[in-house]
Write an enzyme that holds these catalytic residues in place. Structure first.
Site, PDB file in Angstrom:
ATOM      1  N   LYS A  28       0.819  -1.216   0.000  1.00 46.60           N
ATOM      2  CA  LYS A  28       0.000   0.000   0.000  1.00 46.60           C
ATOM      3  C   LYS A  28       0.847   1.257   0.000  1.00 46.60           C
ATOM      4  O   LYS A  28       0.486   2.239  -0.647  1.00 46.60           O
ATOM      5  CB  LYS A  28      -0.965  -0.002   1.192  1.00 46.60           C
ATOM      6  CG  LYS A  28      -2.055  -1.055   1.023  1.00 46.60           C
ATOM      7  CD  LYS A  28      -3.283  -0.788   1.859  1.00 46.60           C
ATOM      8  CE  LYS A  28      -4.347  -1.824   1.481  1.00 46.60           C
ATOM      9  NZ  LYS A  28      -5.560  -1.717   2.282  1.00 46.60           N
ATOM     10  N   LYS A  67      -4.919 -10.971  -6.006  1.00 48.38           N
ATOM     11  CA  LYS A  67      -6.092 -11.113  -5.151  1.00 48.38           C
ATOM     12  C   LYS A  67      -7.216 -10.189  -5.642  1.00 48.38           C
ATOM     13  O   LYS A  67      -6.945  -9.070  -6.059  1.00 48.38           O
ATOM     14  CB  LYS A  67      -5.665 -10.689  -3.728  1.00 48.38           C
ATOM     15  CG  LYS A  67      -6.678 -10.880  -2.663  1.00 48.38           C
ATOM     16  CD  LYS A  67      -6.235 -10.242  -1.341  1.00 48.38           C
ATOM     17  CE  LYS A  67      -6.566  -8.758  -1.299  1.00 48.38           C
ATOM     18  NZ  LYS A  67      -6.850  -8.225   0.049  1.00 48.38           N
ATOM     19  N   LYS A  74     -10.955  -4.837  -3.085  1.00 48.77           N
ATOM     20  CA  LYS A  74     -11.858  -3.711  -3.295  1.00 48.77           C
ATOM     21  C   LYS A  74     -11.111  -2.449  -3.680  1.00 48.77           C
ATOM     22  O   LYS A  74     -11.697  -1.515  -4.175  1.00 48.77           O
ATOM     23  CB  LYS A  74     -12.789  -3.486  -2.109  1.00 48.77           C
ATOM     24  CG  LYS A  74     -12.186  -3.440  -0.715  1.00 48.77           C
ATOM     25  CD  LYS A  74     -13.344  -3.340   0.289  1.00 48.77           C
ATOM     26  CE  LYS A  74     -13.077  -3.927   1.626  1.00 48.77           C
ATOM     27  NZ  LYS A  74     -12.123  -3.181   2.454  1.00 48.77           N
TER      28      LYS A  74
HETATM   29  P1  ATP Z   1      -8.369  -3.394   0.467  1.00 44.99           P
HETATM   30  O1  ATP Z   1      -8.137  -3.723  -0.950  1.00 44.99           O
HETATM   31  O2  ATP Z   1      -9.047  -2.073   0.691  1.00 44.99           O
HETATM   32  O3  ATP Z   1      -7.198  -3.641   1.363  1.00 44.99           O
HETATM   33  P2  ATP Z   1      -9.637  -5.920   0.852  1.00 44.99           P
HETATM   34  O4  ATP Z   1     -10.548  -6.262  -0.276  1.00 44.99           O
HETATM   35  O5  ATP Z   1      -8.353  -6.638   0.948  1.00 44.99           O
HETATM   36  O6  ATP Z   1      -9.475  -4.369   0.952  1.00 44.99           O
HETATM   37  P3  ATP Z   1     -10.174  -5.968   3.676  1.00 44.99           P
HETATM   38  O7  ATP Z   1     -11.081  -4.991   4.326  1.00 44.99           O
HETATM   39  O8  ATP Z   1      -8.718  -5.772   3.837  1.00 44.99           O
HETATM   40  O9  ATP Z   1     -10.495  -6.134   2.146  1.00 44.99           O
HETATM   41  O10 ATP Z   1     -10.550  -7.429   4.118  1.00 44.99           O
HETATM   42  C1  ATP Z   1     -11.682  -7.840   4.801  1.00 44.99           C
HETATM   43  C2  ATP Z   1     -11.640  -9.328   4.958  1.00 44.99           C
HETATM   44  O11 ATP Z   1     -11.858  -9.942   3.694  1.00 44.99           O
HETATM   45  C3  ATP Z   1     -10.305  -9.850   5.487  1.00 44.99           C
HETATM   46  O12 ATP Z   1     -10.540 -10.922   6.382  1.00 44.99           O
HETATM   47  C4  ATP Z   1      -9.631 -10.337   4.247  1.00 44.99           C
HETATM   48  O13 ATP Z   1      -8.699 -11.367   4.499  1.00 44.99           O
HETATM   49  C5  ATP Z   1     -10.792 -10.852   3.417  1.00 44.99           C
HETATM   50  N1  ATP Z   1     -10.508 -10.784   1.990  1.00 44.99           N
HETATM   51  C6  ATP Z   1     -10.215  -9.660   1.284  1.00 44.99           C
HETATM   52  N2  ATP Z   1     -10.012  -9.953  -0.001  1.00 44.99           N
HETATM   53  C7  ATP Z   1     -10.169 -11.302  -0.122  1.00 44.99           C
HETATM   54  C8  ATP Z   1     -10.080 -12.211  -1.222  1.00 44.99           C
HETATM   55  N3  ATP Z   1      -9.792 -11.798  -2.445  1.00 44.99           N
HETATM   56  N4  ATP Z   1     -10.308 -13.517  -0.977  1.00 44.99           N
HETATM   57  C9  ATP Z   1     -10.606 -13.950   0.255  1.00 44.99           C
HETATM   58  N5  ATP Z   1     -10.705 -13.149   1.331  1.00 44.99           N
HETATM   59  C10 ATP Z   1     -10.499 -11.830   1.149  1.00 44.99           C
END
Ligand code: ATP
Ligand code: LTN
Length: 341
Positions: A119, A201, A204
């Site tokens: 990040k 991955k 969002k």
């Molecule tokens: P950002 O991209 O803003 O960091 P993110 O999509 O990674 O966001 P988080 O808020 O960091 O989302 O994650 C919330 C939860 O969802 C965490 O437990 C994270 O491990 C899970 N998670 C996020 N992305 C994935 C994915 N692609 N597959 C499975 N679990 C996920």
């Protein structure tokens, strides 16, 4: 519903951007499963808005997304009668405990966090201290409730390890205080990949609109995204983790399997004589029909902010006193003078 003797399940999601199918499969779906499976536990599901501030936010959008996330928590099946659902910033204690834990955390430990490296690389020249210290706030979220089980996706493993190290450091430096939290990572679906770039991955915050399924988007768009997901030239609906070429189909099989609770081997058998087109058509229906009721409920709930505020008020009321008790205990252990009453 508060009881400090009970074991606690706890997790949080940031209200940054819109939640994705990855968040649903990797995290939220398991929040709901655990809510029903662990009836004797306290369950705390947090909307971690202070974490969201570590990357730039438009204030009005952050506020709206916080409500949207609550609506989604409820729409996927979290029940305020069974789980405490609350906003991180509503509770006194998260940031206070973070400060104490900061003093037990090494710069080197935080420097090793891969999410910080990724990040901060994206942020350019100005890197805020909050982004660096973010994992300490996460540790505080967990330790403030002395939580035992933490359902998370794969990418949060390293942060959870750090929370464990910080808990141990506190227990060792002062005296046994914190449980050592345990990550609960789903065997399947802990890392849902981007549909267009299956080496990354699904996230969002990634700039890959076609590769990311947003839980609240138009379902016709969802179907299109699944149908145009990248696959490979070998045309076999077969799971093979050792072959990077198969990353796209591996991901689609994982989504199919987790949403239908079917073993991947069963799905392979079912499609042994089919092409990617048929498989993707079926999968797009599965995803759309999974998301339809969630989206409908979310859209409905979002219209009633008063009701949503009421849920948050109750959730905060359920947990504030135990958080305060734990914070007071920590203050005392580290040598702060208790305020005169
Ligand atoms: P950002 O991209 O803003 O960091 P993110 O999509 O990674 O966001 P988080 O808020 O960091 O989302 O994650 C919330 C939860 O969802 C965490 O437990 C994270 O491990 C899970 N998670 C996020 N992305 C994935 C994915 N692609 N597959 C499975 N679990 C996920
Ligand atoms: N860092 C997590 C969100 C998070 C969290 C937590 C998860 C904040 N506090 C406590 C589990 C327990 C993330 O998903 N990025």
């Amino acid at each position: 519903m508060e009881n400090t003797e009970k074991k606690t399940i706890l997790s949080g999601i940031q209200p940054t951007n819109n939640l994705t199918l990855g968040n649903y499969i990797g995290a939220m779906k398991n929040f709901v499963n655990m809510q029903d499976k662990y009836q004797d536990y306290t369950k705390n599901y947090i909307i971690v808005d202070l974490h969201a501030l570590t990357v730039p936010q438009v204030p009005s959008e952050l506020r709206e997304r916080t409500y949207s996330m609550l609506a989604l928590y409820l729409a996927v099946g979290l029940d305020p009668e069974k789980s405490n659902i609350f906003v991180q910033s509503h509770i006194t204690g998260h940031t206070e405990l973070t400060w104490i834990l900061n003093t037990l955390t090494g710069m080197g430990q935080l420097n090793r966090m891969t999410q910080y490296k990724d990040k901060s690389a994206k942020e350019g020249t100005f890197i805020n201290v909050g982004l660096f210290a973010y994992p300490v706030l996460m540790a505080a979220d967990i330790l403030l409730y002395n939580a035992n089980l933490i359902p998370i996706g794969d990418d949060q493993k390293q942060h959870l390890e750090l929370s464990r190290d910080i808990a141990e450091k506190f227990n060792y430096t002062y005296s046994p205080t914190f449980n050592i939290p345990e990550a609960i990572i789903p065997k399947q679906g802990a890392r849902i990949m981007d549909l267009q770039h299956p080496e990354n991955k699904m996230s969002k915050s990634a700039e890959s609109p076609k590769g990311t399924i947003i839980l609240t988007e138009d379902l016709n768009i969802t179907a299109k995204k699944i149908k145009s997901a990248v696959t490979d030239s070998d045309m076999e609906i077969r799971y093979d983790q050792s072959n990077p070429e198969k990353a796209g189909i591996n991901n689609l099989l994982t989504i199919y399997s987790t949403l239908t609770d079917t073993e991947i081997s069963e799905i392979e058998k079912k499609y042994v004589n089919s092409g990617y087109g048929d498989f993707k058509k079926d999968l797009s229906e599965i995803v759309v029909e999974t998301l339809r009721p969630i989206k409908e409920k979310h859209d409905e709930l979002l219209k009633d902010k008063k009701y949503l505020d009421q849920i948050l008020k109750q959730g905060a009321a359920n947990v504030q006193s135990s958080a305060y008790k734990l914070l007071s205990k920590v203050y005392k252990k580290v040598g702060l003078v208790a305020p005169a009453r």
